[in-house]
Design a protein around this motif. Structure first.
Motif, PDB file in Angstrom:
ATOM      1  N   ASP A 195       0.815  -1.222   0.000  1.00 44.88           N
ATOM      2  CA  ASP A 195       0.000   0.000   0.000  1.00 44.88           C
ATOM      3  C   ASP A 195       0.840   1.259   0.000  1.00 44.88           C
ATOM      4  O   ASP A 195       0.326   2.372  -0.234  1.00 44.88           O
ATOM      5  N   TYR A 196       2.128   1.135   0.225  1.00 42.50           N
ATOM      6  CA  TYR A 196       2.998   2.304   0.321  1.00 42.50           C
ATOM      7  C   TYR A 196       3.934   2.425  -0.884  1.00 42.50           C
ATOM      8  O   TYR A 196       4.852   3.229  -0.882  1.00 42.50           O
ATOM      9  N   GLY A 197       3.699   1.578  -1.889  1.00 43.20           N
ATOM     10  CA  GLY A 197       4.445   1.695  -3.134  1.00 43.20           C
ATOM     11  C   GLY A 197       5.720   0.887  -3.204  1.00 43.20           C
ATOM     12  O   GLY A 197       6.453   0.947  -4.197  1.00 43.20           O
ATOM     13  N   ARG A 198       6.024   0.092  -2.166  1.00 35.62           N
ATOM     14  CA  ARG A 198       7.234  -0.716  -2.210  1.00 35.62           C
ATOM     15  C   ARG A 198       6.984  -2.016  -2.980  1.00 35.62           C
ATOM     16  O   ARG A 198       5.904  -2.587  -2.920  1.00 35.62           O
ATOM     17  N   ILE A 199       8.006  -2.456  -3.704  1.00 35.87           N
ATOM     18  CA  ILE A 199       7.897  -3.687  -4.483  1.00 35.87           C
ATOM     19  C   ILE A 199       7.876  -4.879  -3.543  1.00 35.87           C
ATOM     20  O   ILE A 199       8.794  -5.076  -2.725  1.00 35.87           O
ATOM     21  N   ILE A 200       6.831  -5.688  -3.636  1.00 39.73           N
ATOM     22  CA  ILE A 200       6.770  -6.950  -2.889  1.00 39.73           C
ATOM     23  C   ILE A 200       7.446  -8.035  -3.715  1.00 39.73           C
ATOM     24  O   ILE A 200       8.296  -8.775  -3.217  1.00 39.73           O
ATOM     25  N   SER A 201       7.041  -8.129  -4.987  1.00 40.62           N
ATOM     26  CA  SER A 201       7.645  -9.125  -5.888  1.00 40.62           C
ATOM     27  C   SER A 201       7.573  -8.624  -7.322  1.00 40.62           C
ATOM     28  O   SER A 201       6.743  -7.778  -7.659  1.00 40.62           O
ATOM     29  N   ILE A 202       8.423  -9.179  -8.154  1.00 43.31           N
ATOM     30  CA  ILE A 202       8.472  -8.790  -9.571  1.00 43.31           C
ATOM     31  C   ILE A 202       9.057  -9.944 -10.368  1.00 43.31           C
ATOM     32  O   ILE A 202       9.957 -10.656  -9.884  1.00 43.31           O
ATOM     33  N   LYS A 203       8.509 -10.169 -11.566  1.00 45.78           N
ATOM     34  CA  LYS A 203       9.087 -11.175 -12.465  1.00 45.78           C
ATOM     35  C   LYS A 203       9.984 -10.480 -13.469  1.00 45.78           C
ATOM     36  O   LYS A 203       9.579  -9.519 -14.124  1.00 45.78           O
TER      37      LYS A 203
END
Length: 470
Positions: free
Chosen positions: A200-208
């Protein structure tokens, strides 16, 4: 223009500011010189010669072309607007100039036609696996420009290619503005950076990345980023392409490979252009201005239950229009036309059958002949109808009515647009002629006079001649 059996094309030369006459075959040679690569096989160059000649003939006014739209009284200009022509000095520097001359000579006079008319002979460098349908490029269906599969051009230098363009250049060319780069900007590049999940704060949790999933923390550590709150933007884009050109008609490198495999120019052209004919140009003749033209005459009504107009003295519309068609047929044939008639006797033929006959024959023009009627017996005159946006038929209608009414005996009631069944369903240029009002007693009497019938025939004949003459 045709002199001593040589066909000349009128070319506007912009450097000299005047029109010159160039032998057509010379113009073909100058066009082909700019259309081919030195590596091409002689059979491909022959095919290209037929294409170039078709393009030129399609523009020439002597063959009913519209000529150059930028310069009146000429067929083409040398500014590249109509078709690009090499100059003689450039031709001398071409390695294959002798082969070009041989290819043009071997195909002398040959053009591609569909329904007896020169085609829109499109071509391109490399199709990249298949050519295109015309409606994908030109927004209209052209029967002979159909998609065909083509792996012949796989060895073309343009089979696979790429081009790198900066972000700024893309913005300028497309007149767009990309979003400014911010840490929380939602971005993805398919196949490279996908399935980005943020908290909710714009930080990346995961990415492919390239199909492999990473946590935001892993990426931050591995790439040395200051934070897991990040976005990304390429400085440049690389576009991967396959093939070169619009994809319509002949694929040059495909045709070149077909020639290497033993196919001749005719086989090459018939592969890339669906249903075309390759034939010699039919040279216009002053004595036979309708030579090569197909005209279908349609005397309206007919039969016992005919709903035709009847004059006050019993003259039947169906009988008069049949007489006109039967006498017009040999008059047009004397001018070189092939003339077909939908009915040659007092017989009922449905409108759908008449349309079918026309669509099977595909004449240059379908002309339906009628007489009009009205409750007011003083009304008289000629009016001609065409289907909306049928510009060729509208042009012919203007010439016919001008010739029919030039001495004032027949009143000019104008050219009109109509949605009549035959105008709508016949798939070639079509006219509906209402030659006179049979309910006018004076005109009814004249329509029983052979000299008046001959006058009508002469008017229609003159209109067609004016339409087709140089």
């Amino acid at each position: 223009m045709i002199e001593d059996n040589t066909i000349y094309i009128d070319v506007f030369v912009h450097k000299e500011g005047k029109i010159i006459q160039l032998p057509l075959e010379e113009a073909v040679m100058l066009a082909v010189a700019l259309q081919i690569k030195d590596v091409f096989h002689i059979e491909l160059i022959k095919a290209q010669s037929i294409i170039a000649r078709t393009q030129l003939v399609r523009l020439m006014r002597v063959f009913d072309g519209e000529g150059c739209s930028n310069h009146s009284s000429c067929d083409i200009c040398d500014e590249g607007h109509c078709i690009e022509l090499s100059d003689y000095s450039s031709l001398k520097a071409i390695d294959k100039k002798e082969i070009i001359k041989a290819a043009v000579k071997a195909t002398e006079g040959l053009i591609m036609t569909f329904n007896n008319k020169p085609i829109d002979a499109r071509f391109h460098h490399t199709c990249g696996g298949s050519t295109e349908n015309s409606e994908s490029i030109l927004n209209r269906k052209i029967v002979y420009l159909r998609r065909v599969l083509c792996d012949y051009c796989i060895n073309s230098p343009n089979w696979d290619n790429s081009k790198t363009i900066s972000l700024e250049e893309i913005e300028e060319r497309l007149n767009i503005k990309f979003p400014s780069l911010k840490p929380t900007l939602k971005t993805s590049i398919e196949g490279f950076f996908d399935d980005i999940k943020r908290d909710d704060y714009g930080r990346i949790i995961s990415i492919k990345i390239s199909g492999k999933e990473f946590s935001g923390t892993e990426i931050s550590e591995l790439l040395g980023l200051d934070s897991t709150r990040f976005s990304f933007s390429p400085a440049v884009f690389t576009f991967a392409t396959r093939g070169e050109g619009h994809g319509l008609g002949l694929c040059q490198y495909g045709g070149h490979q077909m020639a290497l495999e033993g196919k001749d120019c005719g086989q090459i052209l018939n592969y890339y252009y669906t249903g075309i004919d390759i034939k010699k140009i039919e040279k216009p003749c002053i004595e036979k201005p309708l030579n090569g033209r197909i005209i279908m005459l349609d005397p309206g009504h007919g039969g016992e239950s005919s709903q035709d107009y009847v004059g006050l003295n019993g003259t039947r519309e169906k009988d008069v229009v049949l007489k006109i068609a039967q006498r017009l047929k040999p008059a047009l044939e004397e001018l070189g036309a092939r003339v077909e008639i939908t009915r040659n006797e007092d017989k009922y033929i449905s409108l759908s059958k008449r349309a079918q006959m026309a669509n099977e024959l595909r004449p240059d023009f379908f002309i339906s002949i009628h007489l009009n009627g009205y409750t007011n017996p003083t009304i008289h005159g000629c009016e001609i109808y065409h289907y909306r946006n049928d510009r060729e038929s509208e042009s012919l209608a203007k010439l016919i009515i001008a010739n029919l009414t030039k001495d004032g005996e027949i009143l000019n009631r104008g050219i009109k647009i109509a949605d009549f069944y035959l105008l709508r369903e016949v798939l070639v240029g079509s006219l509906h002629l209402e030659l006179e009002y049979i309910t006018n007693p004076e005109k009814e009497s004249r329509l029983n006079d052979n000299s008046y019938i001959d006058k009508i025939i002469d008017g229609i004949k003159a209109g067609l001649t004016d339409y087709y003459k140089y």
